[in-house]
Design a protein around this motif. Structure first.
Motif, PDB file in Angstrom:
ATOM      1  N   ASP A   2       0.827  -1.210   0.000  1.00 43.95           N
ATOM      2  CA  ASP A   2       0.000   0.000   0.000  1.00 43.95           C
ATOM      3  C   ASP A   2       0.860   1.257   0.000  1.00 43.95           C
ATOM      4  OD1 ASP A   2      -2.163  -1.691   0.116  1.00 43.95           O
ATOM      5  OD2 ASP A   2      -2.335  -1.581   2.294  1.00 43.95           O
ATOM      6  N   PHE A   3       1.923   1.262   0.805  1.00 42.19           N
ATOM      7  CA  PHE A   3       2.804   2.429   0.867  1.00 42.19           C
ATOM      8  C   PHE A   3       3.629   2.558  -0.409  1.00 42.19           C
ATOM      9  CE2 PHE A   3       2.148   1.204   5.324  1.00 42.19           C
ATOM     10  CZ  PHE A   3       1.666   2.398   5.826  1.00 42.19           C
ATOM     11  N   VAL A   4       4.020   1.419  -0.993  1.00 44.18           N
ATOM     12  CA  VAL A   4       4.816   1.466  -2.219  1.00 44.18           C
ATOM     13  C   VAL A   4       3.990   1.997  -3.382  1.00 44.18           C
ATOM     14  CG1 VAL A   4       6.093   0.052  -3.878  1.00 44.18           C
ATOM     15  CG2 VAL A   4       6.347  -0.366  -1.442  1.00 44.18           C
ATOM     16  N   SER A   5       2.699   1.624  -3.441  1.00 47.63           N
ATOM     17  CA  SER A   5       1.839   2.078  -4.535  1.00 47.63           C
ATOM     18  C   SER A   5       1.591   3.582  -4.503  1.00 47.63           C
ATOM     19  CB  SER A   5       0.501   1.335  -4.468  1.00 47.63           C
ATOM     20  OG  SER A   5      -0.152   1.608  -3.247  1.00 47.63           O
ATOM     21  N   VAL A   6       1.625   4.184  -3.308  1.00 40.90           N
ATOM     22  CA  VAL A   6       1.378   5.626  -3.176  1.00 40.90           C
ATOM     23  C   VAL A   6       2.676   6.427  -3.279  1.00 40.90           C
ATOM     24  CG1 VAL A   6       0.361   7.385  -1.649  1.00 40.90           C
ATOM     25  CG2 VAL A   6      -0.622   5.116  -1.739  1.00 40.90           C
ATOM     26  N   ALA A   7       3.823   5.760  -3.088  1.00 39.93           N
ATOM     27  CA  ALA A   7       5.098   6.474  -2.999  1.00 39.93           C
ATOM     28  C   ALA A   7       5.443   7.230  -4.272  1.00 39.93           C
ATOM     29  CB  ALA A   7       6.213   5.478  -2.664  1.00 39.93           C
ATOM     30  N   GLY A   8       5.123   6.666  -5.436  1.00 39.10           N
ATOM     31  CA  GLY A   8       5.486   7.328  -6.691  1.00 39.10           C
ATOM     32  C   GLY A   8       4.779   8.656  -6.889  1.00 39.10           C
ATOM     33  N   LEU A   9       3.514   8.747  -6.499  1.00 35.86           N
ATOM     34  CA  LEU A   9       2.764   9.993  -6.670  1.00 35.86           C
ATOM     35  C   LEU A   9       3.256  11.089  -5.729  1.00 35.86           C
ATOM     36  CD1 LEU A   9      -0.802   8.426  -6.874  1.00 35.86           C
ATOM     37  CD2 LEU A   9       0.555   9.271  -8.779  1.00 35.86           C
ATOM     38  N   LEU A  10       3.727  10.709  -4.549  1.00 37.80           N
ATOM     39  CA  LEU A  10       4.161  11.686  -3.540  1.00 37.80           C
ATOM     40  C   LEU A  10       5.669  11.907  -3.532  1.00 37.80           C
ATOM     41  CD1 LEU A  10       1.898  10.418  -0.612  1.00 37.80           C
ATOM     42  CD2 LEU A  10       1.440  12.291  -2.184  1.00 37.80           C
ATOM     43  N   HIS A  11       6.382  11.356  -4.519  1.00 45.21           N
ATOM     44  CA  HIS A  11       7.848  11.523  -4.642  1.00 45.21           C
ATOM     45  C   HIS A  11       8.586  10.960  -3.424  1.00 45.21           C
ATOM     46  CE1 HIS A  11       6.770  14.161  -7.955  1.00 45.21           C
ATOM     47  NE2 HIS A  11       6.079  14.917  -7.123  1.00 45.21           N
ATOM     48  N   VAL A  12       8.083   9.881  -2.847  1.00 46.58           N
ATOM     49  CA  VAL A  12       8.716   9.273  -1.674  1.00 46.58           C
ATOM     50  C   VAL A  12       9.804   8.324  -2.159  1.00 46.58           C
ATOM     51  CG1 VAL A  12       8.355   7.855   0.382  1.00 46.58           C
ATOM     52  CG2 VAL A  12       6.618   9.491  -0.326  1.00 46.58           C
ATOM     53  N   THR A  13      11.002   8.455  -1.588  1.00 46.60           N
ATOM     54  CA  THR A  13      12.160   7.665  -2.019  1.00 46.60           C
ATOM     55  C   THR A  13      12.629   6.662  -0.980  1.00 46.60           C
ATOM     56  OG1 THR A  13      13.612   9.429  -1.200  1.00 46.60           O
ATOM     57  CG2 THR A  13      12.976   9.501  -3.530  1.00 46.60           C
ATOM     58  N   HIS A  14      12.309   6.872   0.302  1.00 46.31           N
ATOM     59  CA  HIS A  14      12.803   5.993   1.362  1.00 46.31           C
ATOM     60  C   HIS A  14      11.661   5.588   2.288  1.00 46.31           C
ATOM     61  CE1 HIS A  14      16.563   7.873   0.016  1.00 46.31           C
ATOM     62  NE2 HIS A  14      17.184   6.819   0.528  1.00 46.31           N
ATOM     63  N   LEU A  15      11.767   4.369   2.802  1.00 45.90           N
ATOM     64  CA  LEU A  15      10.802   3.830   3.749  1.00 45.90           C
ATOM     65  C   LEU A  15      11.552   3.403   5.009  1.00 45.90           C
ATOM     66  CD1 LEU A  15       7.862   2.894   4.323  1.00 45.90           C
ATOM     67  CD2 LEU A  15       8.520   0.665   3.384  1.00 45.90           C
ATOM     68  N   CYS A  16      11.218   4.025   6.137  1.00 49.53           N
ATOM     69  CA  CYS A  16      11.846   3.718   7.429  1.00 49.53           C
ATOM     70  C   CYS A  16      10.816   3.007   8.311  1.00 49.53           C
ATOM     71  CB  CYS A  16      12.343   4.982   8.122  1.00 49.53           C
ATOM     72  SG  CYS A  16      13.524   5.928   7.130  1.00 49.53           S
ATOM     73  N   ILE A  17      11.203   1.867   8.860  1.00 43.10           N
ATOM     74  CA  ILE A  17      10.291   1.036   9.650  1.00 43.10           C
ATOM     75  C   ILE A  17      10.915   0.754  11.004  1.00 43.10           C
ATOM     76  CG2 ILE A  17       8.995  -1.126   9.741  1.00 43.10           C
ATOM     77  CD1 ILE A  17       9.277  -1.270   6.684  1.00 43.10           C
ATOM     78  N   PHE A  18      10.176   1.074  12.061  1.00 44.73           N
ATOM     79  CA  PHE A  18      10.547   0.671  13.421  1.00 44.73           C
ATOM     80  C   PHE A  18       9.685  -0.540  13.781  1.00 44.73           C
ATOM     81  CE2 PHE A  18      11.939   5.074  13.469  1.00 44.73           C
ATOM     82  CZ  PHE A  18      13.127   5.006  14.167  1.00 44.73           C
ATOM     83  N   SER A  19      10.312  -1.641  14.085  1.00 42.38           N
ATOM     84  CA  SER A  19       9.595  -2.870  14.409  1.00 42.38           C
ATOM     85  C   SER A  19      10.078  -3.411  15.751  1.00 42.38           C
ATOM     86  CB  SER A  19       9.798  -3.925  13.318  1.00 42.38           C
ATOM     87  OG  SER A  19      11.170  -4.247  13.193  1.00 42.38           O
ATOM     88  N   GLN A  20       9.183  -4.111  16.418  1.00 46.99           N
ATOM     89  CA  GLN A  20       9.482  -4.699  17.718  1.00 46.99           C
ATOM     90  C   GLN A  20       8.999  -6.142  17.735  1.00 46.99           C
ATOM     91  OE1 GLN A  20       7.915  -2.571  21.042  1.00 46.99           O
ATOM     92  NE2 GLN A  20       9.192  -3.637  22.529  1.00 46.99           N
ATOM     93  N   THR A  21       9.875  -7.053  18.174  1.00 47.72           N
ATOM     94  CA  THR A  21       9.557  -8.467  18.289  1.00 47.72           C
ATOM     95  C   THR A  21       9.874  -8.936  19.706  1.00 47.72           C
ATOM     96  OG1 THR A  21      11.757  -9.118  17.528  1.00 47.72           O
ATOM     97  CG2 THR A  21      10.070  -8.808  15.845  1.00 47.72           C
ATOM     98  N   GLU A  22       9.792 -10.253  19.887  1.00 49.45           N
ATOM     99  CA  GLU A  22      10.109 -10.811  21.201  1.00 49.45           C
ATOM    100  C   GLU A  22      11.592 -10.692  21.533  1.00 49.45           C
ATOM    101  OE1 GLU A  22       8.793 -14.789  20.992  1.00 49.45           O
ATOM    102  OE2 GLU A  22       6.645 -14.276  20.947  1.00 49.45           O
ATOM    103  N   PHE A  23      12.427 -10.602  20.490  1.00 48.13           N
ATOM    104  CA  PHE A  23      13.874 -10.575  20.706  1.00 48.13           C
ATOM    105  C   PHE A  23      14.438  -9.162  20.828  1.00 48.13           C
ATOM    106  CE2 PHE A  23      12.775 -14.331  18.197  1.00 48.13           C
ATOM    107  CZ  PHE A  23      13.201 -15.334  19.062  1.00 48.13           C
ATOM    108  N   GLY A  24      13.712  -8.151  20.404  1.00 47.65           N
ATOM    109  CA  GLY A  24      14.210  -6.790  20.512  1.00 47.65           C
ATOM    110  C   GLY A  24      13.558  -5.864  19.499  1.00 47.65           C
ATOM    111  N   MET A  25      14.147  -4.660  19.385  1.00 45.65           N
ATOM    112  CA  MET A  25      13.653  -3.638  18.456  1.00 45.65           C
ATOM    113  C   MET A  25      14.609  -3.516  17.283  1.00 45.65           C
ATOM    114  SD  MET A  25      12.322  -0.626  21.023  1.00 45.65           S
ATOM    115  CE  MET A  25      11.837   0.397  19.642  1.00 45.65           C
ATOM    116  N   TYR A  26      14.037  -3.233  16.110  1.00 46.71           N
ATOM    117  CA  TYR A  26      14.820  -3.151  14.882  1.00 46.71           C
ATOM    118  C   TYR A  26      14.418  -1.907  14.102  1.00 46.71           C
ATOM    119  CZ  TYR A  26      15.895  -8.017  15.951  1.00 46.71           C
ATOM    120  OH  TYR A  26      16.318  -9.160  16.577  1.00 46.71           O
ATOM    121  N   PHE A  27      15.365  -1.437  13.294  1.00 44.53           N
ATOM    122  CA  PHE A  27      15.152  -0.265  12.444  1.00 44.53           C
ATOM    123  C   PHE A  27      15.570  -0.643  11.035  1.00 44.53           C
ATOM    124  CE2 PHE A  27      17.005   3.760  10.674  1.00 44.53           C
ATOM    125  CZ  PHE A  27      15.792   4.401  10.474  1.00 44.53           C
ATOM    126  N   LYS A  28      14.629  -0.502  10.077  1.00 41.77           N
ATOM    127  CA  LYS A  28      14.878  -0.884   8.689  1.00 41.77           C
ATOM    128  C   LYS A  28      14.742   0.342   7.791  1.00 41.77           C
ATOM    129  CE  LYS A  28      13.220  -5.604   9.303  1.00 41.77           C
ATOM    130  NZ  LYS A  28      12.299  -6.655   8.837  1.00 41.77           N
TER     131      LYS A  28
END
Length: 474
Positions: free
Chosen positions: A70-96
């Motif tokens: 969903d975010f990738v399909s909208v990114a082209g119209l809004l000139h978005v070049t990067h996607l930053c994701i903060f995720s949390q699991t049982e083992f810790g927090m990650y940044f992508k």
């Protein structure tokens, strides 16, 4: 006479909402969170959106149903070049961090972090300038000069997240914030810091700075205003021990007071937060799904890599085959639908032709009598009687009427004949006095008759209060 207003011409009035090239070419970003919806990770995403302003979606609303597509399909119209994701699991927090639309993707593990509100509250002098967030920050990378491919890719990814600066045309008044990323080669840990930049004049006492900046000085401890300008005790420890390495020569006219063009000024940084400690885990070729180009902890042999590549190719071929079958099924269903449509149209045409033939047959029946009359005239030479050829017409009309009445009776007037006959016979017997007056049948019939009429007996209530009072008294 009032002149009519001219209509707007599309050719003469260009679109006002067109963005300049500087904004469209600048890198934009989406910052979202995934995994467990803990309160800390939500606040951390908001703080990181604050860092990436103004080229980010500050009030981006995301739901559990939203996927990465969903975010990738909208990114082209809004000139978005990067996607930053903060995720949390049982083992810790990650940044992508992923480059849209096809990658690569860098995955970092978050060891420690501090929110912006905690960093600002720990400072003695809190400096938060809202005007500083109208322009993008300046990125500073320290110790990212390794020759390895993963170091080069990581440095280029961080640099491309922020807009480029042209040193010949840059305006120093727009550079109000700074993002510092320090890499430690021994521990392979990256320290992320966010500062606001303040430029102050050098070689001027604290009292003179206050007067120049338009602040009202406090002269309660001074006997004369000259003491306020010459007294050295008013200076703080940081101002007494200024580092000469922080002194610069300003080549432009700044908006802040006290800084003169071609004069000496000092750079001071005040931390805004958040603080994040990162470590690179892996690099993927695609966007969150691709060949692992680099992994910090898992190292595989060439044979294992070939096996993984074969599995990937087989999965890709299966996906393409399923897609091809789906397209073929779609085409087949469309053709079947078209065939059924054509068949239904043919059936409708046949029904119309049958009705036309029926109408023609009816007309032939009516014209048959005329043909018989003409034949009689030609053969005999006399006019036939009026009633000679009318019998067939009368018979046809009578048959049509009977069929219509019979159909109406079958559809609307379906009655229970047995119950109706019983009632009629009972009434005839009663009227003909077949029952004996002294017999029990007569009494039973009268009782049943009274019972059947009992439901018709009703007591009418009194209409008004006055009538009730009259009834009670009398």
């Amino acid at each position: 006479m009032v002149k009519k207003k001219k209509g707007r011409s599309v050719r003469r009035n260009p679109n006002v909402n067109l963005e300049p090239e500087e904004l469209t070419q600048a890198p934009h970003s989406f910052i979202i969170h995934r995994g467990f919806n803990n309160g800390h990770i939500l606040e951390l995403t908001r703080d990181f959106r604050k860092v990436m302003e103004p080229f980010t979606a500050k009030s981006l609303q995301e739901h559990k149903k939203n996927t990465i597509k969903d975010f990738v399909s909208v990114a082209g119209l809004l000139h978005v070049t990067h996607l930053c994701i903060f995720s949390q699991t049982e083992f810790g927090m990650y940044f992508k961090v992923g480059r849209l639309p096809r990658g690569p993707t860098l995955t970092f593990k978050i060891h420690e972090f501090s929110l912006a509100k905690d960093v600002v509250s720990s400072l003695k002098k809190q400096l938060v300038i809202e005007r500083a967030f109208k322009h993008s920050p300046l990125i500073v990378l320290n110790s990212f000069s390794g020759d390895t491919p993963h170091m080069k890719l990581m440095a280029s990814m961080f640099q491309n997240m922020f807009p480029k600066i042209n040193l010949t045309n840059v305006d120093l008044n727009n550079i109000r914030r700074c993002v510092l990323m320090n890499y430690n080669p021994s521990s392979e840990i990256i320290d992320f810091r966010h500062y606001v930049i303040k430029i102050t004049p050098v070689g001027v006492s604290k009292g003179v700075k206050k007067v120049v900046q338009g602040k009202v000085p406090n002269l309660s401890k001074c006997n004369d205003i000259s003491e306020f300008f010459t007294k050295a005790g008013l200076l703080s420890e940081s101002e007494m021990e200024e580092d000469p390495n922080n002194h610069i020569t300003v080549n432009q006219k700044l908006a802040t007071r006290g800084n003169v063009e071609q004069g000496q000024s000092a750079i001071r940084l005040t931390e805004l937060g958040p603080r994040i400690t990162l470590q690179l885990m892996k690099i993927e070729d695609g966007l969150l799904d691709g060949i692992v180009l680099y992994h910090n902890f898992i190292h595989k042999t060439e044979e294992e890599k070939l096996i993984i590549q074969k599995k990937r190719d087989a999965k890709k071929k299966l996906k393409e085959r399923r897609k091809r079958l789906q397209e073929e099924n779609k085409k087949r269903k469309e053709t079947e639908k078209e065939e059924s449509k054509q068949k239904s149209l043919k059936g409708m045409k046949k029904d119309a032709s049958r009705e036309q033939t029926k109408n023609k047959d009816g007309n032939e029946d009516t014209n048959q009598d005329d043909d018989d009359a003409t034949y009689y005239r030609e053969e005999i030479g006399e006019e036939p009687d009026k009633d000679l050829f009318m019998a067939s017409e009368v018979n046809n009309k009578m048959s049509m009427k009977k069929s219509k009445v019979f159909n109406k009776f079958n559809k609307k007037h379906k009655l229970d004949v047995s119950s109706k006959d019983k009632k009629q016979n009972f009434k005839k017997d009663f009227k003909s006095n077949k029952f004996d007056k002294s017999s029990d049948d007569r009494r039973k019939f009268s009782r049943n008759k009274d019972k059947n009429k009992s439901h018709l007996r009703t007591h009418k209530p009194l209409k008004s209060k006055s009538s009730i009072y009259y009834a009670v008294v009398h």
